[in-house]
Every structure is written in C-alpha cells, then in structure tokens.
Design a protein around this motif. Sequence first.
Motif, PDB file in Angstrom:
ATOM      1  N   SER A  20       0.851  -1.179   0.000  1.00  0.00           N
ATOM      2  CA  SER A  20       0.000   0.000   0.000  1.00  0.00           C
ATOM      3  C   SER A  20       0.889   1.232   0.000  1.00  0.00           C
ATOM      4  N   SER A  50      -6.631   9.058 -12.407  1.00  0.00           N
ATOM      5  CA  SER A  50      -7.966   9.283 -11.856  1.00  0.00           C
ATOM      6  C   SER A  50      -8.366  10.734 -12.082  1.00  0.00           C
ATOM      7  N   GLY A  54     -13.191   7.862  -6.794  1.00  0.00           N
ATOM      8  CA  GLY A  54     -13.731   6.580  -7.227  1.00  0.00           C
ATOM      9  C   GLY A  54     -13.574   6.273  -8.699  1.00  0.00           C
ATOM     10  N   ILE A  56     -11.110   5.401 -11.610  1.00  0.00           N
ATOM     11  CA  ILE A  56      -9.760   4.916 -11.846  1.00  0.00           C
ATOM     12  C   ILE A  56      -9.674   4.360 -13.257  1.00  0.00           C
ATOM     13  N   SER A  65      -3.416  -2.412  -8.134  1.00  0.00           N
ATOM     14  CA  SER A  65      -4.689  -1.708  -8.235  1.00  0.00           C
ATOM     15  C   SER A  65      -4.529  -0.338  -7.613  1.00  0.00           C
ATOM     16  N   SER A  67      -6.821   3.166  -5.885  1.00  0.00           N
ATOM     17  CA  SER A  67      -8.090   3.665  -5.374  1.00  0.00           C
ATOM     18  C   SER A  67      -7.945   5.137  -5.042  1.00  0.00           C
ATOM     19  N   ARG A  68      -9.068   5.829  -5.107  1.00  0.00           N
ATOM     20  CA  ARG A  68      -9.097   7.256  -4.763  1.00  0.00           C
ATOM     21  C   ARG A  68     -10.261   7.460  -3.803  1.00  0.00           C
ATOM     22  N   PRO A  69     -10.037   7.215  -2.528  1.00  0.00           N
ATOM     23  CA  PRO A  69     -11.130   7.322  -1.555  1.00  0.00           C
ATOM     24  C   PRO A  69     -11.531   8.760  -1.221  1.00  0.00           C
TER      25      PRO A  69
END
Lengths: 113, 110
Positions: A20, A50, A54, A56, A65, A67-69
């Motif tokens: 991560s 992005s 959300g 991607i 992978s 992610s864009r939280p």
Amino acid sequence: SQTIHQWPATLVQPVGSPLSLECTVEGTSNPNLYWYRQAAGRGLQLLFYSVGIGQISSEVPQNLSASRPQDRQFILSSKKLLLSDSGFYLCAWRGRSSYNEQFFGPGTRLTVL
Amino acid sequence: SQQGEEDPQALSIQEGENATMNCSYKTSINNLQWYRQNSGRGLVHLILIRSNEREKHSGRLRVTLDTSKKSSSLLITASRAADTASYFCATDSATDKLIFGTGTRLQVFP
C-alpha cells in the motif's frame, strides 16, 4: 501553494506480501492524479490515473490496483507482490486545464525480494 | 507503449558547452512538455510548448517543435555541472494523461 506527499520513501518487501503506497495532495481541489512506475535508468510507465473520486483508469494489466477514496488521496495497492514489481513509484497531480503541467511527488523506492 | 523517444540516450559534455536533446513522437499533440529528473527524485517541469508554437525560450533553455516531423528539441546553453540529470519529453494529446519519452541522461563535467 500546492504540495504533494508520498510515503513511504523506501520499502523492502518479500515476494507475496501486500503493498500500500499513499499519495496526498494539498492546496488544490479536484486534481487529476497519476501513478507511474520507473525501472532503473528507464522512462516512466503510466499505471493508473484518476479524474475524480472513485474513478480509476488502468493503463497496464498487472497485479496492482489503485483507489481514490478522497479527492486528494490516491492509493496504489497489491495483494501479492512479484519480483517484477520492484521499481521507483511516482505519484503526480495535474490541474484541469489541458495546458497544465504535472507536479510530481518525491517517489517511493520499492524493492521486492 | 511510450509515445516519445529521446535521442541520444546519454550525453556527456563539459561545463560551458551546449547540450541538445531530441524527442520524437507518433501521434498529433495538444502540447509537448519537457521535464527534468535528478537521480532518485521526482520529475520537475521545465517548459511547455503548444502545438501552434515553433520555438520557446526560458532562461538557458530553448525548445523547438516541428509538428510536421513530429519532433522536438531541447537546447541547454552554457551548461553547468548542476544541469546533470535525466531529461524527458512528454506529449499531451488532450486525453487527461501525458505520455513520457524514454529520457536522455545528461552528464556535465566541471
């Protein structure tokens, strides 16, 4: 002024372990965000980008992978690292104008053993 | 695959000399940008040239763009040891992303 942070700066992980990497941007809103990988002495390979929370887009099929939280947070992940995942990972942001430059973070050096 | 290809891959010069790097690309572009990367660091933007421009200057940097040949060049005049770095071109085709070239490694000897 805008700043971009990446952490950790260096990481040594065994094959098969999870990953991560985090990137955060300050001083701007609704940026485009990008993850690149750079092999030693080589150019940049775009991995993900992005244009919003959300959203991607994946450029290269692989075991990574993204992610864009949140608006200014971009995370790169893997469930099981491969030796070939070693490299220098760069995060970048860009404003919405098509004539904007990209601003890069300091990078994360990942070594998979 | 990367769109930009830089030439030469590596360049070594003495301080005070000029350094010229070339970039070729494959498709039509909105603009072309040049970036610099010091070893182990992130990239830093140097200069942007739009598709309707042919030449642009910024300090000791001079960039040219020839859209008919799909090529650009970066000239650094009166180079300094501190100019030692890798230089990348990047093309923008108005698709939310830049495509980076393979880079030129410049070594300037004092």
